[in-house]
Write a protein that holds these residues in place. Sequence first.
Motif, PDB file in Angstrom:
ATOM      1  N   GLY A 172       4.413   4.642  -6.253  1.00 37.41           N
ATOM      2  CA  GLY A 172       4.569   3.513  -7.162  1.00 37.41           C
ATOM      3  C   GLY A 172       5.683   3.731  -8.169  1.00 37.41           C
ATOM      4  N   GLU A 173       5.783   4.958  -8.664  1.00 34.75           N
ATOM      5  CA  GLU A 173       6.854   5.271  -9.615  1.00 34.75           C
ATOM      6  C   GLU A 173       8.221   5.098  -8.953  1.00 34.75           C
ATOM      7  N   GLY A 174       8.327   5.535  -7.710  1.00 35.98           N
ATOM      8  CA  GLY A 174       9.599   5.453  -7.010  1.00 35.98           C
ATOM      9  C   GLY A 174      10.002   4.042  -6.636  1.00 35.98           C
ATOM     10  N   LEU A 175       9.011   3.207  -6.278  1.00 36.03           N
ATOM     11  CA  LEU A 175       9.307   1.844  -5.829  1.00 36.03           C
ATOM     12  C   LEU A 175       9.073   0.793  -6.917  1.00 36.03           C
ATOM     13  N   LYS A 176       8.744   1.244  -8.114  1.00 39.81           N
ATOM     14  CA  LYS A 176       8.667   0.373  -9.304  1.00 39.81           C
ATOM     15  C   LYS A 176       7.600  -0.707  -9.223  1.00 39.81           C
ATOM     16  N   GLN A 177       6.563  -0.440  -8.467  1.00 37.41           N
ATOM     17  CA  GLN A 177       5.407  -1.334  -8.404  1.00 37.41           C
ATOM     18  C   GLN A 177       4.158  -0.473  -8.238  1.00 37.41           C
ATOM     19  N   PRO A 178       3.017  -0.914  -8.780  1.00 37.17           N
ATOM     20  CA  PRO A 178       1.795  -0.133  -8.599  1.00 37.17           C
ATOM     21  C   PRO A 178       1.359  -0.115  -7.133  1.00 37.17           C
ATOM     22  N   PHE A 179       0.937   1.062  -6.663  1.00 34.41           N
ATOM     23  CA  PHE A 179       0.288   1.198  -5.360  1.00 34.41           C
ATOM     24  C   PHE A 179      -1.174   1.499  -5.676  1.00 34.41           C
ATOM     25  N   VAL A 180      -2.021   0.491  -5.473  1.00 32.95           N
ATOM     26  CA  VAL A 180      -3.411   0.539  -5.928  1.00 32.95           C
ATOM     27  C   VAL A 180      -4.323   0.970  -4.788  1.00 32.95           C
ATOM     28  N   VAL A 181      -5.061   2.047  -5.002  1.00 36.78           N
ATOM     29  CA  VAL A 181      -5.978   2.557  -3.987  1.00 36.78           C
ATOM     30  C   VAL A 181      -7.324   1.853  -4.116  1.00 36.78           C
ATOM     31  N   GLU A 182      -7.782   1.260  -3.018  1.00 32.40           N
ATOM     32  CA  GLU A 182      -9.102   0.626  -2.982  1.00 32.40           C
ATOM     33  C   GLU A 182      -9.970   1.337  -1.961  1.00 32.40           C
ATOM     34  N   ASN A 183     -11.066   1.906  -2.430  1.00 31.35           N
ATOM     35  CA  ASN A 183     -11.997   2.602  -1.537  1.00 31.35           C
ATOM     36  C   ASN A 183     -12.887   1.583  -0.837  1.00 31.35           C
ATOM     37  N   VAL A 184     -12.726   1.480   0.476  1.00 27.63           N
ATOM     38  CA  VAL A 184     -13.517   0.552   1.283  1.00 27.63           C
ATOM     39  C   VAL A 184     -14.359   1.405   2.231  1.00 27.63           C
ATOM     40  N   THR A 185     -15.574   1.718   1.816  1.00 31.33           N
ATOM     41  CA  THR A 185     -16.393   2.655   2.576  1.00 31.33           C
ATOM     42  C   THR A 185     -17.327   1.928   3.547  1.00 31.33           C
ATOM     43  N   GLY A 186     -17.967   2.715   4.396  1.00 35.67           N
ATOM     44  CA  GLY A 186     -18.941   2.162   5.336  1.00 35.67           C
ATOM     45  C   GLY A 186     -18.599   2.494   6.768  1.00 35.67           C
ATOM     46  N   ALA A 187     -19.618   2.764   7.560  1.00 35.99           N
ATOM     47  CA  ALA A 187     -19.480   3.042   9.000  1.00 35.99           C
ATOM     48  C   ALA A 187     -18.519   4.196   9.261  1.00 35.99           C
ATOM     49  N   ALA A 188     -18.605   5.231   8.418  1.00 34.63           N
ATOM     50  CA  ALA A 188     -17.786   6.445   8.577  1.00 34.63           C
ATOM     51  C   ALA A 188     -16.289   6.163   8.524  1.00 34.63           C
ATOM     52  N   GLY A 189     -15.901   5.051   7.879  1.00 37.45           N
ATOM     53  CA  GLY A 189     -14.490   4.721   7.732  1.00 37.45           C
ATOM     54  C   GLY A 189     -14.016   3.586   8.607  1.00 37.45           C
ATOM     55  N   LEU A 190     -14.855   3.132   9.520  1.00 33.44           N
ATOM     56  CA  LEU A 190     -14.433   2.089  10.456  1.00 33.44           C
ATOM     57  C   LEU A 190     -14.173   0.753   9.771  1.00 33.44           C
ATOM     58  N   ILE A 191     -14.946   0.444   8.725  1.00 33.41           N
ATOM     59  CA  ILE A 191     -14.791  -0.847   8.044  1.00 33.41           C
ATOM     60  C   ILE A 191     -13.412  -0.952   7.394  1.00 33.41           C
ATOM     61  N   GLY A 192     -12.999   0.100   6.719  1.00 32.07           N
ATOM     62  CA  GLY A 192     -11.685   0.084   6.077  1.00 32.07           C
ATOM     63  C   GLY A 192     -10.557   0.025   7.085  1.00 32.07           C
ATOM     64  N   ALA A 193     -10.693   0.751   8.184  1.00 35.21           N
ATOM     65  CA  ALA A 193      -9.662   0.733   9.224  1.00 35.21           C
ATOM     66  C   ALA A 193      -9.541  -0.653   9.852  1.00 35.21           C
ATOM     67  N   GLU A 194     -10.682  -1.297  10.055  1.00 38.85           N
ATOM     68  CA  GLU A 194     -10.664  -2.641  10.624  1.00 38.85           C
ATOM     69  C   GLU A 194      -9.993  -3.636   9.678  1.00 38.85           C
ATOM     70  N   ARG A 195     -10.165  -3.422   8.376  1.00 34.75           N
ATOM     71  CA  ARG A 195      -9.500  -4.313   7.417  1.00 34.75           C
ATOM     72  C   ARG A 195      -7.986  -4.220   7.567  1.00 34.75           C
ATOM     73  N   LEU A 196      -7.466  -3.006   7.730  1.00 34.49           N
ATOM     74  CA  LEU A 196      -6.023  -2.869   7.907  1.00 34.49           C
ATOM     75  C   LEU A 196      -5.571  -3.558   9.189  1.00 34.49           C
TER      76      LEU A 196
END
Length: 316
Positions: free
Chosen positions: A49-73
């Motif tokens: 974020g510092e390098g690209l001058k915009q915030p890179f916001v981390v959102e923890n999307v848990t569940g199903a051992a990580g499958l839910i977050g991967a499916e969102r992407l």
Amino acid sequence: MKAVLRLAMLLPFAASAQEYPEKPVQIVLPLQVGSASDIAVRVFAERLGEGLKQPFVVENVTGAAGLIGAERLAKSRPDGYTLAALNNSILTILPNIQRERVKFNPFEDFVPIHGIANIPTLLGVNEALPVRNVRELIEHAKAKPGELNYATGGPGSPQHLAGEMFMAMTGIRMTQVPYKGATAAAAGLASGQTQVMFIAHSLALPFLPSGKVRPIAFAGAKRSAAFPDLPTVAEAGVPGYDYSSWIALFAPKGTPAPVLSRLRTEAAKVLPGLKERLEKSGLELWAVPASELPGVIKEDHARWQRVVREANIKAE
């Protein structure tokens, strides 16, 4: 005429990529707050974020051992404003043991940006357990089948998979105690609620000085620089054992090439400066470029396919 029209259609993408990012970028992390991956990704996101001058916001999307977050992407708009940090468990292990639950193609649905960190994993025991090495742990477990409890971040989690592989390769039986995330599992080990855990070095750090968690082996293929005198599980009597964990940044397929190029360039620029900070947190820099990640994923997937088949590992 067709060439002119095609160029006209591409110009907005080119202009947009030059100005990218024009707003905050979301990084989906399918793992818990405070986990080893969470620590690594937040350190990286801050510098990106510092390098690209915009915030890179981390959102923890848990569940199903990580499958839910991967499916969102996989379902996200490919404009560079939704990315995800995915580990090898999500991309190469779960597709081998939970095929019916995996709704994405790990080889086609994600575009690699850059490797971030390797997550060293220890085989740790609670201070009250009277074992000092892997051989003694195996003997203790065989003498009391199923009586030893091992902590995990839940079914299908890295800790669960590492434990299942260990049991399959040694012929012992322990009872899984699934927590809501690896951070809670680490606390359970330290408090004595459980006796054994394949625990990330970063999560073990708070409990090492007091001795509440005692590392007896390193789970990876080679010894850790942080524990040069600690043998690997393989060296300690389980030939072929290797549980290694890494995490990398990905975008959904279809993300414009200029946007990917900007992200990859900046990632390569900031990552070397994170080495010391990551190591202080019990992590290792894993600055693998995008060009090499597809090969790493395919190799890991093939290895776990073989391990799951030969050891008959089950996720549940």
